[in-house]
Design a protein around this motif. Structure first.
Motif, PDB file in Angstrom:
ATOM      1  N   HIS A   1      39.541   5.078 117.293  1.00  0.00           N
ATOM      2  CA  HIS A   1      40.652   4.112 117.190  1.00  0.00           C
ATOM      3  C   HIS A   1      40.727   3.264 118.466  1.00  0.00           C
ATOM      4  N   GLU A   2      41.495   2.183 118.400  1.00  0.00           N
ATOM      5  CA  GLU A   2      41.714   1.369 119.594  1.00  0.00           C
ATOM      6  C   GLU A   2      42.335   2.251 120.666  1.00  0.00           C
ATOM      7  N   ILE A   3      41.800   2.202 121.878  1.00  0.00           N
ATOM      8  CA  ILE A   3      42.316   3.051 122.952  1.00  0.00           C
ATOM      9  C   ILE A   3      43.801   2.777 123.172  1.00  0.00           C
ATOM     10  N   VAL A   4      44.187   1.506 123.151  1.00  0.00           N
ATOM     11  CA  VAL A   4      45.586   1.067 123.133  1.00  0.00           C
ATOM     12  C   VAL A   4      45.651  -0.128 122.182  1.00  0.00           C
ATOM     13  N   HIS A   5      46.837  -0.483 121.744  1.00  0.00           N
ATOM     14  CA  HIS A   5      46.962  -1.581 120.785  1.00  0.00           C
ATOM     15  C   HIS A   5      47.017  -2.934 121.492  1.00  0.00           C
ATOM     16  N   ASN A   6      45.833  -3.398 121.932  1.00  0.00           N
ATOM     17  CA  ASN A   6      45.737  -4.737 122.496  1.00  0.00           C
ATOM     18  C   ASN A   6      44.302  -5.227 122.380  1.00  0.00           C
ATOM     19  N   LYS A   7      44.109  -6.310 121.626  1.00  0.00           N
ATOM     20  CA  LYS A   7      42.760  -6.830 121.356  1.00  0.00           C
ATOM     21  C   LYS A   7      42.048  -7.243 122.638  1.00  0.00           C
ATOM     22  N   PHE A   8      42.767  -7.871 123.573  1.00  0.00           N
ATOM     23  CA  PHE A   8      42.176  -8.328 124.828  1.00  0.00           C
ATOM     24  C   PHE A   8      41.597  -7.139 125.606  1.00  0.00           C
ATOM     25  N   VAL A   9      42.356  -6.060 125.693  1.00  0.00           N
ATOM     26  CA  VAL A   9      41.915  -4.852 126.402  1.00  0.00           C
ATOM     27  C   VAL A   9      40.716  -4.234 125.695  1.00  0.00           C
ATOM     28  N   VAL A  10      40.801  -4.109 124.378  1.00  0.00           N
ATOM     29  CA  VAL A  10      39.728  -3.492 123.594  1.00  0.00           C
ATOM     30  C   VAL A  10      38.435  -4.305 123.713  1.00  0.00           C
ATOM     31  N   ASP A  11      38.545  -5.631 123.601  1.00  0.00           N
ATOM     32  CA  ASP A  11      37.351  -6.492 123.705  1.00  0.00           C
ATOM     33  C   ASP A  11      36.692  -6.373 125.075  1.00  0.00           C
ATOM     34  N   ARG A  12      37.511  -6.271 126.128  1.00  0.00           N
ATOM     35  CA  ARG A  12      36.962  -6.165 127.484  1.00  0.00           C
ATOM     36  C   ARG A  12      36.225  -4.831 127.665  1.00  0.00           C
ATOM     37  N   LEU A  13      36.777  -3.761 127.116  1.00  0.00           N
ATOM     38  CA  LEU A  13      36.100  -2.459 127.197  1.00  0.00           C
ATOM     39  C   LEU A  13      34.835  -2.450 126.342  1.00  0.00           C
ATOM     40  N   ARG A  14      34.888  -3.160 125.216  1.00  0.00           N
ATOM     41  CA  ARG A  14      33.703  -3.267 124.355  1.00  0.00           C
ATOM     42  C   ARG A  14      32.555  -3.946 125.111  1.00  0.00           C
ATOM     43  N   GLU A  15      32.891  -4.963 125.878  1.00  0.00           N
ATOM     44  CA  GLU A  15      31.872  -5.666 126.689  1.00  0.00           C
ATOM     45  C   GLU A  15      31.233  -4.738 127.718  1.00  0.00           C
TER      46      GLU A  15
END
Length: 316
Positions: free
Chosen positions: A42-56
């Motif tokens: 699941h998303e580590i926290v509910h924020n697309k900006f944070v998730v996308d940065r960790l994905r990178e």
């Protein structure tokens, strides 16, 4: 052309809470320790900006443990997971790190303690939210009953009205929860509540700051994600506290300029999983259209910090 003046009130506290900060650090430290890819359920926290940065950086976000290979580390999100998930990871000999917020873990422990005492539990929460799923999944089916509204309380079917306890999702509206708790106590006078409020300090503090700002402003922008429970509650709290217009925005590009046309004052806050740079982006965008004067409205000081798990503090 002269820009119109705009009084901007900035909520304090706002944005990241200690549990979110810890969860993000856990993913970053896991990537440094084990290298990419590191899987996150699941998303580590509910924020697309944070998730996308960790994905990178090399994090791979999946919905279920079945989507992870056995030989790579997996992290469980800040919202918590049902007991079956770590049990499944252990059965597969996986390396896993639990990033559940310690305040959510506190509710899990509470629920288990009540269960051991022979009590059935009523959970106040949102159906399908990962935190609710995780908390209800700490105990066998039927041991935790969910109520979302005051109306649900009248319909809930319990095993024994004299052997009940209640817990709550940590990110709810304080005012909404108070109404449901009152209904539970009226219907089940012997029900046992938490020793200390389940709604977390950060949720409470952000809602109180919004209430303090609402009478001063024409409009409120809440920086946060649409699937973030605490961010959506901030919009509701602003509206109920007398703010005539409140909007949830993920980024500055989502601001509805027509809706705030002609205003002279605006409030800005951010949900507990929204990074400060997104607040800065919104303020910078407002400055392109208005002559902005910023006033911070501080209603609490936060200095809470949660340690990351020992496994990440030890060398690989």
């Amino acid at each position: 052309m002269t820009k119109p003046p705009l009084a901007l009130y900035l909520a304090a506290p706002r944005g990241f809470c200690a549990g979110v900060d810890r969860a993000i650090k856990i993913v970053e430290m896991a990537l440094r320790k084990w290298g990419a890819p590191v899987y996150v359920r699941h998303e580590i926290v509910h924020n697309k900006f944070v998730v996308d940065r960790l994905r990178e950086q090399g994090a791979v976000f999946v919905e279920e443990l079945e989507d992870c290979p056995d030989d790579r580390p997996v992290i469980f999100s800040a919202h918590g997971v049902p007991k079956a998930v770590p049990a499944q990871a252990q059965a597969r000999n996986m390396i896993y790190v639990d990033a559940t917020c310690p305040l959510v873990s506190k509710v899990h422990i509470e629920a288990e303690r009540h269960h051991e005492a022979g009590l059935q539990i009523i959970m106040i929460g949102h159906s399908g939210h990962p935190e609710t799923v995780g908390t209800m999944g700490q105990l066998p089916p039927g041991e935790v009953l969910l109520v979302e509204t005051v109306e649900d309380v009248a319909k809930v079917e319990v095993r024994d009205p004299s052997k009940l306890a209640f817990v709550t999702q940590t990110t709810l509206s304080i005012d909404d929860t108070a109404g449901i708790v009152a209904a539970l106590r009226a219907q089940f006078p012997q029900i046992i509540g938490p020793h200390k409020e389940d709604i977390c300090y950060a949720t409470t503090n952000r809602q109180e700051a919004v209430k303090a700002m609402a009478p001063k402003i024409d409009a409120m922008l809440v920086v946060g994600a649409p699937n973030s429970s605490n961010s959506r509650r901030l919009v509701e709290v602003a509206s109920r506290a007398g703010c005539s217009y409140a909007q949830l925005v993920q980024r500055a590009t989502e601001i509805d300029w027509r809706a705030i046309d002609g205003i002279s004052s605006i409030g800005i806050t951010a949900g507990a999983s929204a990074p400060e740079e997104l607040v800065d982006e919104v303020i910078a965008t407002l400055r392109t259209r208005y002559d902005v004067t910023v006033t911070e409205v501080e209603t609490a000081t936060e200095n809470v910090e949660f340690k990351v798990p020992r496994a990440l503090r030890e060398p690989a």
